[in-house]
Write a protein that holds these residues in place. Structure first.
Motif, PDB file in Angstrom:
ATOM      1  N   TYR A  49      46.725  34.462  39.514  1.00  0.00           N
ATOM      2  CA  TYR A  49      45.601  35.434  40.075  1.00  0.00           C
ATOM      3  C   TYR A  49      45.764  36.587  38.822  1.00  0.00           C
ATOM      4  O   TYR A  49      46.995  36.968  38.360  1.00  0.00           O
ATOM      5  N   THR A  77      40.654  35.969  41.537  1.00  0.00           N
ATOM      6  CA  THR A  77      41.512  34.311  41.806  1.00  0.00           C
ATOM      7  C   THR A  77      40.535  32.990  40.878  1.00  0.00           C
ATOM      8  O   THR A  77      39.709  33.383  40.087  1.00  0.00           O
ATOM      9  N   HIS A  78      41.414  31.809  40.981  1.00  0.00           N
ATOM     10  CA  HIS A  78      40.232  31.357  40.597  1.00  0.00           C
ATOM     11  C   HIS A  78      38.945  30.993  40.628  1.00  0.00           C
ATOM     12  O   HIS A  78      37.883  30.353  40.119  1.00  0.00           O
ATOM     13  N   GLU A  79      39.051  31.440  42.346  1.00  0.00           N
ATOM     14  CA  GLU A  79      37.488  30.848  43.170  1.00  0.00           C
ATOM     15  C   GLU A  79      36.834  31.921  43.212  1.00  0.00           C
ATOM     16  O   GLU A  79      35.980  32.280  43.923  1.00  0.00           O
ATOM     17  N   GLN A  80      37.407  33.592  43.632  1.00  0.00           N
ATOM     18  CA  GLN A  80      37.062  34.285  44.098  1.00  0.00           C
ATOM     19  C   GLN A  80      37.502  35.644  43.220  1.00  0.00           C
ATOM     20  O   GLN A  80      38.502  35.856  42.193  1.00  0.00           O
TER      21      GLN A  80
END
Length: 167
Positions: free
Chosen positions: A84, A124-127
């Protein structure tokens, strides 16, 4: 208070010590590099930092890197090896660079311009989340480098060391 030429050497030795201790250990550890540029500006420091960000997770070592110079991340592998990233308030001059590196949207760019102390955009990678970091008074006391606060804390700990005028 190290000589500016010795500071990167000291940071490298400390970081290397932490890396050596954590390699092969099953005890989770954390390495915090307060200003990445102090090591990253030297070729050996750059190689060391990129290697440690890449390999640390496999050796129970968490690495936190901080910098006020996001341009060093443009051609670095550090960003791709981070779980992150926390982006705190920014000046308008650095937004184009950060937008390029982190693929920021227009609303995210606006947020970075308006963030106050402790506010951050957590990627982050998704959010992507807006967060606020706060510390307790005790944490602040241990972490501050504000000279006014440090003098006050020193006075609280040693009230009899005040110098009094000659009578």
């Amino acid at each position: 208070d190290l000589d500016p030429e010795l500071r990167p050497i000291a940071l490298f030795l400390i970081s290397n010590y932490v890396w050596t201790i954590s390699f092969g250990s099953r005890i989770p550890r954390q390495l915090i590099v307060d200003e990445l540029l102090s090591l990253y500006q030297y070729p050996e420091g750059k190689r060391f930092l990129e290697s440690i960000f890449q390999r640390a997770r496999k050796h129970f070592l968490g690495v936190t890197g901080m910098t006020q110079h996001p341009s060093l991340l443009r051609d670095s592998t550090i960003v791709s090896n981070c779980g992150y990233v926390a982006l705190m308030g920014q000046e308008a001059a650095s937004l184009d660079l950060l937008t390029d590196i982190f693929k920021l949207s227009k609303p995210e760019q606006q947020l970075l311009l308006t963030f106050g102390k402790g506010d951050a955009l957590l990627l982050t990678h998704e959010q992507r989340l807006c967060v606020h970091f706060a510390c307790s008074p005790l944490e602040y006391r241990y972490a501050t480098s504000n000279p006014v606060d440090l003098a006050r804390y020193a006075e609280e700990e040693h009230p009899l060391t005040q110098t009094k005028g000659a009578s």
